[in-house]
Design a protein around this motif. Structure first.
Motif, PDB file in Angstrom:
ATOM      1  N   TYR A 167      81.865  15.022  56.630  1.00 28.37           N
ATOM      2  CA  TYR A 167      82.184  16.318  56.028  1.00 28.37           C
ATOM      3  C   TYR A 167      82.361  17.394  57.096  1.00 28.37           C
ATOM      4  O   TYR A 167      83.193  18.282  56.965  1.00 28.37           O
ATOM      5  CB  TYR A 167      81.076  16.762  55.070  1.00 28.37           C
ATOM      6  CG  TYR A 167      80.836  15.823  53.922  1.00 28.37           C
ATOM      7  CD1 TYR A 167      81.779  15.688  52.916  1.00 28.37           C
ATOM      8  CD2 TYR A 167      79.682  15.058  53.845  1.00 28.37           C
ATOM      9  CE1 TYR A 167      81.564  14.828  51.854  1.00 28.37           C
ATOM     10  CE2 TYR A 167      79.461  14.195  52.783  1.00 28.37           C
ATOM     11  CZ  TYR A 167      80.404  14.091  51.788  1.00 28.37           C
ATOM     12  OH  TYR A 167      80.192  13.233  50.749  1.00 28.37           O
ATOM     13  N   ARG A 207      83.325  17.059  60.223  1.00 22.57           N
ATOM     14  CA  ARG A 207      84.198  16.741  61.340  1.00 22.57           C
ATOM     15  C   ARG A 207      85.498  17.557  61.398  1.00 22.57           C
ATOM     16  O   ARG A 207      85.905  17.980  62.486  1.00 22.57           O
ATOM     17  CB  ARG A 207      84.519  15.246  61.331  1.00 22.57           C
ATOM     18  CG  ARG A 207      85.243  14.789  62.577  1.00 22.57           C
ATOM     19  CD  ARG A 207      85.404  13.282  62.633  1.00 22.57           C
ATOM     20  NE  ARG A 207      86.175  12.897  63.793  1.00 22.57           N
ATOM     21  CZ  ARG A 207      85.688  12.780  65.011  1.00 22.57           C
ATOM     22  NH1 ARG A 207      84.401  12.992  65.220  1.00 22.57           N
ATOM     23  NH2 ARG A 207      86.458  12.448  66.030  1.00 22.57           N
ATOM     24  N   PRO A 208      86.196  17.778  60.248  1.00 21.45           N
ATOM     25  CA  PRO A 208      87.481  18.486  60.349  1.00 21.45           C
ATOM     26  C   PRO A 208      87.401  19.816  61.103  1.00 21.45           C
ATOM     27  O   PRO A 208      88.274  20.102  61.923  1.00 21.45           O
ATOM     28  CB  PRO A 208      87.887  18.676  58.883  1.00 21.45           C
ATOM     29  CG  PRO A 208      87.320  17.468  58.192  1.00 21.45           C
ATOM     30  CD  PRO A 208      85.985  17.256  58.870  1.00 21.45           C
ATOM     31  N   ILE A 209      86.361  20.615  60.869  1.00 20.25           N
ATOM     32  CA  ILE A 209      86.304  21.915  61.554  1.00 20.25           C
ATOM     33  C   ILE A 209      86.033  21.739  63.048  1.00 20.25           C
ATOM     34  O   ILE A 209      86.560  22.482  63.887  1.00 20.25           O
ATOM     35  CB  ILE A 209      85.277  22.870  60.896  1.00 20.25           C
ATOM     36  CG1 ILE A 209      85.314  24.248  61.546  1.00 20.25           C
ATOM     37  CG2 ILE A 209      83.870  22.325  60.938  1.00 20.25           C
ATOM     38  CD1 ILE A 209      86.623  24.977  61.396  1.00 20.25           C
ATOM     39  N   VAL A 213      87.086  19.212  64.872  1.00 24.40           N
ATOM     40  CA  VAL A 213      88.356  18.762  65.442  1.00 24.40           C
ATOM     41  C   VAL A 213      89.302  19.946  65.630  1.00 24.40           C
ATOM     42  O   VAL A 213      90.010  20.045  66.629  1.00 24.40           O
ATOM     43  CB  VAL A 213      88.993  17.684  64.529  1.00 24.40           C
ATOM     44  CG1 VAL A 213      90.416  17.369  64.957  1.00 24.40           C
ATOM     45  CG2 VAL A 213      88.141  16.421  64.525  1.00 24.40           C
ATOM     46  N   ARG A 214      89.304  20.870  64.651  1.00 27.42           N
ATOM     47  CA  ARG A 214      90.267  21.975  64.681  1.00 27.42           C
ATOM     48  C   ARG A 214      89.848  23.103  65.606  1.00 27.42           C
ATOM     49  O   ARG A 214      90.699  23.744  66.219  1.00 27.42           O
ATOM     50  CB  ARG A 214      90.433  22.560  63.278  1.00 27.42           C
ATOM     51  CG  ARG A 214      90.983  21.620  62.259  1.00 27.42           C
ATOM     52  CD  ARG A 214      92.469  21.459  62.409  1.00 27.42           C
ATOM     53  NE  ARG A 214      93.028  20.825  61.217  1.00 27.42           N
ATOM     54  CZ  ARG A 214      94.312  20.523  61.084  1.00 27.42           C
ATOM     55  NH1 ARG A 214      95.160  20.769  62.044  1.00 27.42           N
ATOM     56  NH2 ARG A 214      94.757  19.951  59.991  1.00 27.42           N
ATOM     57  N   ALA A 215      88.559  23.433  65.651  1.00 27.63           N
ATOM     58  CA  ALA A 215      88.154  24.691  66.288  1.00 27.63           C
ATOM     59  C   ALA A 215      87.414  24.512  67.615  1.00 27.63           C
ATOM     60  O   ALA A 215      87.197  25.489  68.325  1.00 27.63           O
ATOM     61  CB  ALA A 215      87.297  25.521  65.325  1.00 27.63           C
ATOM     62  N   MET A 221      84.780  27.708  75.010  1.00 29.32           N
ATOM     63  CA  MET A 221      84.104  28.642  74.109  1.00 29.32           C
ATOM     64  C   MET A 221      82.708  29.021  74.622  1.00 29.32           C
ATOM     65  O   MET A 221      82.063  28.271  75.356  1.00 29.32           O
ATOM     66  CB  MET A 221      84.062  28.103  72.672  1.00 29.32           C
ATOM     67  CG  MET A 221      83.182  26.953  72.394  1.00 29.32           C
ATOM     68  SD  MET A 221      83.655  26.037  70.851  1.00 29.32           S
ATOM     69  CE  MET A 221      84.151  27.296  69.702  1.00 29.32           C
ATOM     70  N   LEU A 254      80.307  27.545  65.508  1.00 30.15           N
ATOM     71  CA  LEU A 254      81.069  26.356  65.105  1.00 30.15           C
ATOM     72  C   LEU A 254      80.145  25.296  64.512  1.00 30.15           C
ATOM     73  O   LEU A 254      80.433  24.700  63.459  1.00 30.15           O
ATOM     74  CB  LEU A 254      81.816  25.788  66.314  1.00 30.15           C
ATOM     75  CG  LEU A 254      82.546  24.456  66.118  1.00 30.15           C
ATOM     76  CD1 LEU A 254      83.607  24.579  65.033  1.00 30.15           C
ATOM     77  CD2 LEU A 254      83.194  24.006  67.428  1.00 30.15           C
ATOM     78  N   LEU A 272      87.747  30.635  54.250  1.00 32.13           N
ATOM     79  CA  LEU A 272      88.559  29.458  53.919  1.00 32.13           C
ATOM     80  C   LEU A 272      89.546  29.778  52.813  1.00 32.13           C
ATOM     81  O   LEU A 272      90.713  29.383  52.868  1.00 32.13           O
ATOM     82  CB  LEU A 272      87.656  28.325  53.421  1.00 32.13           C
ATOM     83  CG  LEU A 272      87.194  27.276  54.394  1.00 32.13           C
ATOM     84  CD1 LEU A 272      86.526  26.148  53.634  1.00 32.13           C
ATOM     85  CD2 LEU A 272      88.333  26.727  55.221  1.00 32.13           C
ATOM     86  N   ALA A 295      92.288  31.931  54.239  1.00 27.96           N
ATOM     87  CA  ALA A 295      93.174  31.098  55.056  1.00 27.96           C
ATOM     88  C   ALA A 295      94.080  30.272  54.152  1.00 27.96           C
ATOM     89  O   ALA A 295      95.286  30.137  54.387  1.00 27.96           O
ATOM     90  CB  ALA A 295      92.345  30.187  55.952  1.00 27.96           C
TER      91      ALA A 295
END
Lengths: 246, 246
Positions: free
Chosen positions: B156, B158-160, B162-164, B169, B177, B232, B235
Motif C-alpha cells: 500500500y 509503495r506507490p508514493i 516510487v513517485r516522490a 531530499m 514522505l 490527493l 491532485a
C-alpha cells in the motif's frame, strides 16, 4: 496476476480489468478477463475473473455453453430471475470447475486452481448490483459502505480508491479514478499491464453504455499516467515538512 | 503484520517502523521493532525487524548478549570491521534462530517462524549503507537504483515512495514522505499502526541525528494524514477526465 475493479456509482456500474496473463516471468501473453451478456431491454451482466487461467476459461466456457444451449436442462444466467440467482449460478459453476481440477485423494489441495470473480449488472425489476464470488462459491454483495470490489493484485491501487471514490462521481471521473489505480498497480507489479478493458453500465438501460479497450498509447491514459506522478509530487510538496528541530 | 522502511539519502539514512504486533485479530499489542547500537565516533547501527515476533525477539536478544559479553568467543556487531560483516553476522544469527524453531523431521517447515530484517548504518572508514536480510540469512545491499527497502506490509505504501523519493531530499522531507507512506498503509491494513519509531542518521556523525517516537496524536502527523487525503483529491481533480463521448 491480474487486476480488476468494479465500482458502484449512483448512476450505474463501472468495470475495468487488465489483460496480462503469465506463467512464470518468461511466459507472458494477453487474455481477456472481462465478459458480458445482454438481453436488450431486460438484463445486462458483466463478469471479471482473476486467478488460474484454466479455471477462469473453463468457467466462462461453461457459462457460455449454458447460455447457448437450446433446451433448459442446464440453468442459464440469461434466465435466472435476479442478480442474486446469477451470482449463485456463477458461484456453483466456479466451485464445480475448481473441484474438477483438484488432485484426487486425502492430500488433494485445489488452492492453485483457485479463482475469484466479480459479477455485476441489472435484471429488470431490481436495481443494479454487483457481487464478489470466492473460490468456495459463496459471495458478498456490494453496499454503500463497501461500494467497490477489487480482485487480483489489489493493494497498490487501493489507497487512491479509498481516498478519491465518491458515489456521485461522473462516469468520466470514475474511469479516471480507475486509470490512476491501474497505473499505480502496473508501476509496481510487472504481472499487471495494459491494455485495459472498460465497461460502463448506466442504470435501467439494460445495455452497455460504453465498452472499449484502453490501449497503452491512449493519449488520455498517457496524460493521466504522466500527470499523476507530477500531481502526486505537487500534492506532497504542499504538505507540511516534519520539523526535526522542534 | 508490520511496516518498516529504510531510505538511503545523499545526507544519510532514515529509518521508520510501526509498533503494532498481533496474533490473530483479537490479540493486539505494541512492540518495538527498531533497535540501534552506537560506538560514538566509530559506528552507528540501526536494525528493524518484520515477521514472527518470537524469532525477531530472539534475534535481537542474541545480538544484545553478544554485544555485552566480556569475552570474544562470540562475534559482536560492535567489533565487526564493516557493515557488510555486520550484515553477515545478523544473517547467520537470523538463520540460526529460525532453524532452532523448525519442527524436526523430513517434513520440517520453518516458514511460519520466518522474519526479515533491515540493517543499516556506518562504520568509520566506509560510507553509510543498508542491507535487507532474508530468512535464509542472505542479503542485498541498497544501491542508487534501489535506494530504499521495505519489509512487512509493503504494497500500500509503495506507490508514493516510487513517485516522490529523491536522494537529494532533506531529512524533514524524507520523514514527511515516510509518514505519507505509513499513513496509506495504516488506512488499508489494521495490523499496521502508530506510534511510529523514527531514526535519522547523518553521514559521518557515528551517532543518531534524531531518534523519536511519533505518536498518533502528533500534530504534524495529524496534519499530514488529514492533508494527504485533501491533497490527493485535489491532485486527482487536476487530471484530465476521460471523455467517454470521444
Amino acid at each position: 496476476m491480474t487486476y480488476c475493479v468494479g465500482l458502484l456509482l449512483d448512476n450505474g456500474l463501472v468495470f475495468m480489468s487488465d489483460t496480462r496473463t503469465n506463467a512464470g516471468f518468461d511466459n507472458f501473453s494477453r487474455t481477456r478477463k472481462m465478459f458480458s451478456w445482454d438481453v436488450p431491454g431486460e438484463r445486462h451482466i458483466t463478469l471479471m475473473t482473476a486467478g488460474n487461467l484454466a479455471t477462469t476459461q473453463a468457467l466462462v466456457s461453461l457459462i457460455e455453453e449454458r447460455v447457448k444451449a437450446a433446451d433448459d436442462r442446464d440453468p442459464s444466467i440469461l434466465r435466472a430471475p435476479s442478480m442474486f440467482q446469477i451470482a449463485r449460478l456463477v458461484g456453483s459453476t466456479l466451485k464445480e470447475v475448481i473441484a474438477d481440477s483438484a488432485p484426487i485423494g486425502p492430500r488433494g489441495d485445489a488452492s492453485s486452481f483457485q479463482a475469484t470473480v466479480i459479477v455485476g449488472g441489472q435484471v429488470k425489476g431490481s436495481p443494479p448490483t454487483m457481487f464478489m464470488i470466492y473460490p468456495e462459491g459463496n459471495f458478498i454483495e456490494v453496499t454503500a459502505e463497501t461500494p467497490f470490489f477489487q480482485i487480483g493484485e489489489t493493494k497498490y491501487g487501493r489507497p487512491i480508491l479509498v481516498r478519491a471514490y465518491d458515489s456521485h462521481m461522473s462516469f468520466g471521473d470514475a474511469v479516471k479514478l480507475l486509470l490512476v489505480s491501474f497505473d499505480s498497480t502496473t508501476a509496481s507489479n510487472l504481472s499487471v499491464g495494459p491494455p485495459f478493458d472498460l465497461m460502463v453500465y448506466k442504470n435501467d438501460t439494460f445495455m452497455p453504455e460504453v465498452e472499449l479497450r484502453i490501449e497503452e498509447d491512449d493519449p488520455v491514459y498517457e496524460s493521466i499516467s504522466n500527470g499523476w506522478g507530477n500531481a502526486l509530487r505537487t500534492a506532497f510538496e504542499q504538505l507540511p515538512t516534519y520539523d526535526l528541530k522542534a
